[in-house]
Design an enzyme around this catalytic site. Structure first.
Site, PDB file in Angstrom:
ATOM      1  N   HIS A   1      22.534  -5.283 -76.077  1.00 19.52           N
ATOM      2  CA  HIS A   1      22.344  -4.468 -74.862  1.00 19.52           C
ATOM      3  C   HIS A   1      20.856  -4.436 -74.454  1.00 19.52           C
ATOM      4  O   HIS A   1      20.231  -3.367 -74.409  1.00 19.52           O
ATOM      5  CB  HIS A   1      22.870  -3.038 -75.091  1.00 19.52           C
TER       6      HIS A   1
ATOM      7  N   GLU B   1      29.847  -0.058 -78.898  1.00 18.35           N
ATOM      8  CA  GLU B   1      28.539  -0.461 -79.399  1.00 18.35           C
ATOM      9  C   GLU B   1      27.778   0.753 -79.939  1.00 18.35           C
ATOM     10  O   GLU B   1      27.968   1.857 -79.436  1.00 18.35           O
ATOM     11  CB  GLU B   1      27.722  -1.168 -78.302  1.00 18.35           C
TER      12      GLU B   1
ATOM     13  N   ARG C   1      29.428  -3.154 -68.943  1.00 21.66           N
ATOM     14  CA  ARG C   1      29.693  -2.223 -70.032  1.00 21.66           C
ATOM     15  C   ARG C   1      30.838  -2.822 -70.848  1.00 21.66           C
ATOM     16  O   ARG C   1      31.716  -3.494 -70.293  1.00 21.66           O
ATOM     17  CB  ARG C   1      30.138  -0.843 -69.512  1.00 21.66           C
TER      18      ARG C   1
HETATM   19  C1  8YV Z   1      19.765   0.237 -70.353  1.00 20.43           C
HETATM   20  C2  8YV Z   1      21.766  -0.194 -68.816  1.00 20.43           C
HETATM   21  O1  8YV Z   1      19.182  -0.556 -71.284  1.00 20.43           O
HETATM   22  O2  8YV Z   1      20.660   0.724 -66.956  1.00 20.43           O
HETATM   23  C3  8YV Z   1      21.735   0.534 -67.534  1.00 20.43           C
HETATM   24  O3  8YV Z   1      22.809   0.933 -67.063  1.00 20.43           O
HETATM   25  O4  8YV Z   1      22.777  -0.495 -69.314  1.00 20.43           O
HETATM   26  C4  8YV Z   1      20.530  -0.636 -69.451  1.00 20.43           C
HETATM   27  O5  8YV Z   1      19.608  -1.071 -68.514  1.00 20.43           O
HETATM   28  C5  8YV Z   1      20.204   1.403 -71.068  1.00 20.43           C
HETATM   29  O6  8YV Z   1      21.403   1.955 -70.774  1.00 20.43           O
HETATM   30  C6  8YV Z   1      19.042   2.348 -70.913  1.00 20.43           C
HETATM   31  O7  8YV Z   1      19.285   3.539 -71.317  1.00 20.43           O
END
Ligand code: 8YV
Length: 330
Positions: free
Chosen positions: A287, A269, A240
């Site tokens: 992302h 972001e 993150r």
């Molecule tokens: C996603 C992610 O793309 O799973 C997670 O924590 O960061 C990513 O895989 C995204 O957040 C899906 O909502």
């Protein structure tokens, strides 16, 4: 008319959402841009469940404004956008999507680390801009990946899957930092050695960050930590944005404190720190580490399985497969 209403906060594969329709009254947000917080609260009125992604913020204010809410199901593995204790205090079950994205995310983390070390984006830009006039011995010469020391910050499922690639496929030495140590047999199978964070930072050629984002990991990597790294080292962040101080990283990249960075996640972001955008030695992606079609479908299906079960429907009724606070289910 079905009595239970659920809300799908982002457009998702329609055939997967259709699995909910025999059981619930399903409302969807179909716009590409996420809803604002007041819009989300308005949309959730009367809803018992919500399907979210890693972006929607579920906090105490929202929960108090949506008293019928009983289930929050995210298709992400990371859940820093959900206040789980606040949900637990109000009897709201929270589920996430671990496991199904591990290998795809590890593939991407490894690819981003390789692109960063071997300067793939930078050299492609150079070619596309028509700047390739002569071949040169040191043209886009980067660091090696094979045989180098791979540092993993956060040795959970995804960290271990990246370590497996480095150790098994690229003959890398693997060092890691994690709150807990892996079992000795797992360490041995990954050729991995636990190190205190400062020692890890000094030792690694390529650091990959995969740790969850919590108050404890906010800006875990800032100027002081980056300074410990080798000038030839790379840093890749697929965790993150807030785990890394982006402004400090941009300064370090500009100053040559480290060689390059690969970033799939950013503080604030989709806004990206302008200093990062200006750097030649930063590989920046929006992302997408879990973005393969089969994996995104698996994530959405798991969130739907959880939503069905959390609201008493489907084969797992009452037992959502990946609940984070199963204690609220009694
Ligand atoms: C996603 C992610 O793309 O799973 C997670 O924590 O960061 C990513 O895989 C995204 O957040 C899906 O909502």
């Amino acid at each position: 008319m079905r009595s239970t209403t659920v809300f799908i906060a982002r457009p998702v594969f329609p055939d997967i959402i259709d699995r909910l329709r025999p059981h619930f009254d399903v409302r969807t947000h179909d716009g590409e841009a996420p809803l604002s917080q007041p819009e989300l609260i308005a949309a959730l009125q009367g809803c018992a469940g919500v399907f979210i992604t890693g972006s929607e913020k579920i906090d105490a204010t929202l929960l108090d404004a949506c008293p019928r809410l009983k289930a929050v199901c995210t298709m992400a593995v990371g859940y820093n956008n959900v206040d789980v204790p606040a949900c637990t205090a109000r009897g709201v079950v929270v589920t996430n999507a671990p496991g199904v994205l591990t290998e795809t995310t590890a593939d991407f983390g490894f690819a981003l680390m390789m692109a960063t070390a071997r300067r793939i984006s930078e050299s492609e830009r150079f070619l596309r801009e028509g700047k390739w006039k002569h071949w040169g011995v040191d043209m886009f010469a980067g660091g090696d990946v094979h045989g180098a020391t791979l540092g993993i910050l956060g040795m959970g499922r995804i960290g271990q899957a990246i370590a497996k690639r480095g150790h098994g496929g690229f003959d890398m030495k693997v060092a890691y930092h994690n709150r807990s140590h892996l079992a000795p047999d797992v360490e041995a199978s990954l050729g991995a050695t636990w190190m205190a964070l400062p020692d890890l930072l000094r030792a690694v050629d390529h650091l990959v960050i995969v740790t969850p984002y919590t108050p404890e990991t906010h800006h875990l990597i800032g100027a002081g930590q980056i300074e410990l790294m080798k000038p030839t080292a790379t840093l890749t962040n697929i965790a993150r944005g807030g785990v890394v101080d982006d402004a400090a990283l941009a300064e370090a990249l500009a100053a040559g404190t480290i060689a390059a960075a690969g970033l799939d996640v950013f503080e604030g972001e989709p806004t990206v720190h302008p200093a990062l955008l200006a750097l030649r030695n930063a590989v920046l992606t929006p992302h997408i580490a879990s973005a393969s079609v089969p994996t995104r479908r698996a994530m959405a299906n798991l969130a739907v399985d959880n939503l069905l079960a959390a609201l008493g429907a489907g084969p797992d009724a009452g037992r959502p497969p990946t609940a984070l606070n199963p204690e609220v289910l009694g």
